[in-house]
Scaffold this motif. Structure first.
Motif, short mmCIF file in Angstrom:
data_model
loop_
_atom_site.label_atom_id
_atom_site.label_comp_id
_atom_site.label_asym_id
_atom_site.label_seq_id
_atom_site.Cartn_x
_atom_site.Cartn_y
_atom_site.Cartn_z
N LYS A 1 50.62 36.74 33.57
CA LYS A 1 50.95 35.42 33.04
C LYS A 1 50.27 35.19 31.70
O LYS A 1 49.39 35.95 31.31
CB LYS A 1 50.60 34.32 34.04
N ARG B 1 47.73 33.64 29.45
CA ARG B 1 46.39 33.10 29.67
C ARG B 1 45.74 32.85 28.32
O ARG B 1 46.05 33.50 27.33
CB ARG B 1 45.52 34.05 30.49
N ASP C 1 38.78 28.96 31.11
CA ASP C 1 39.12 28.43 32.43
C ASP C 1 38.03 27.50 32.98
O ASP C 1 38.33 26.47 33.58
CB ASP C 1 39.43 29.56 33.41
N GLN C 2 36.78 27.83 32.74
CA GLN C 2 35.71 26.95 33.23
C GLN C 2 35.64 25.66 32.39
O GLN C 2 35.41 24.59 32.94
CB GLN C 2 34.37 27.67 33.24
N ASN D 1 39.92 25.06 35.30
CA ASN D 1 41.02 25.78 35.94
C ASN D 1 40.50 26.62 37.09
O ASN D 1 39.35 27.08 37.07
CB ASN D 1 41.72 26.71 34.93
N ASN D 2 41.36 26.87 38.05
CA ASN D 2 41.03 27.76 39.15
C ASN D 2 40.88 29.19 38.60
O ASN D 2 41.75 29.67 37.88
CB ASN D 2 42.13 27.71 40.21
N ILE D 3 39.79 29.84 38.94
CA ILE D 3 39.57 31.22 38.50
C ILE D 3 40.09 32.14 39.61
O ILE D 3 39.50 32.22 40.68
CB ILE D 3 38.08 31.48 38.22
N ASP D 4 41.20 32.80 39.31
CA ASP D 4 41.87 33.62 40.31
C ASP D 4 41.74 35.11 40.00
O ASP D 4 42.61 35.90 40.33
CB ASP D 4 43.35 33.22 40.42
N TYR D 5 40.62 35.49 39.37
CA TYR D 5 40.42 36.88 38.95
C TYR D 5 38.93 37.18 38.90
O TYR D 5 38.09 36.29 38.87
CB TYR D 5 41.06 37.12 37.59
N THR D 6 38.65 38.48 38.91
CA THR D 6 37.29 38.98 38.73
C THR D 6 37.26 39.87 37.49
O THR D 6 38.32 40.19 36.93
CB THR D 6 36.82 39.80 39.95
N ASP E 1 39.52 42.72 38.13
CA ASP E 1 40.94 42.41 37.91
C ASP E 1 41.26 42.56 36.42
O ASP E 1 42.27 43.18 36.05
CB ASP E 1 41.28 40.98 38.34
#
Length: 122
Positions: free
Chosen positions: A15, A17, A65-66, A70-75, A78
């Motif tokens: 997506k 980002r 994102d912070q 935003n929701n952090i959907d990765y490491t 990732d």
């Protein structure tokens, strides 16, 4: 997105980002690599390795994102996997935004050559 304010959008992880090269980015990036701000010039002039690129992209994503809650959907792992599909054009876009950002009075450029007003544009 305003590159002089340190924002850049890239397609990564399936997506679009946003990365933000902000003070929060620098805090996260230097902590991740365990280096001080004074060491950045030496660190980058030695050459950028894969770990540095991964930390740079991850820290830019995390900062944005912070900041936006935003929701952090990765490491970081990732991000490392996503970089397998990241092309040189995308990396150039990110590095150009990093070098053009106005953070810390625009003096902190880690040895990256900035565009000179006298340079001809391609």
């Amino acid at each position: 997105m305003n590159s002089k304010r340190g924002y850049v959008e890239v397609e990564i992880g399936g997506k679009l980002r946003t990365l933000h090269f902000s003070m929060n980015f620098w805090c996260h990036f230097t902590d991740t690599l365990n280096i001080g701000l004074n060491d950045l010039d030496k660190f980058f002039t030695k050459g950028i390795n894969v770990s540095t690129i991964r930390a740079l992209i991850y820290s830019g994503l995390i900062a944005y994102d912070q900041e936006e809650r935003n929701n952090i959907d990765y490491t970081i792992y990732d991000v490392g996997s996503w970089l397998e599909d990241f092309d040189s054009e995308q990396l150039t876009k990110v590095m150009n935004t990093l070098s053009q950002s106005r953070i810390l009075g625009n003096d902190l450029n880690m040895g990256i050559q900035r565009n000179n007003k006298n340079q001809k544009k391609k």
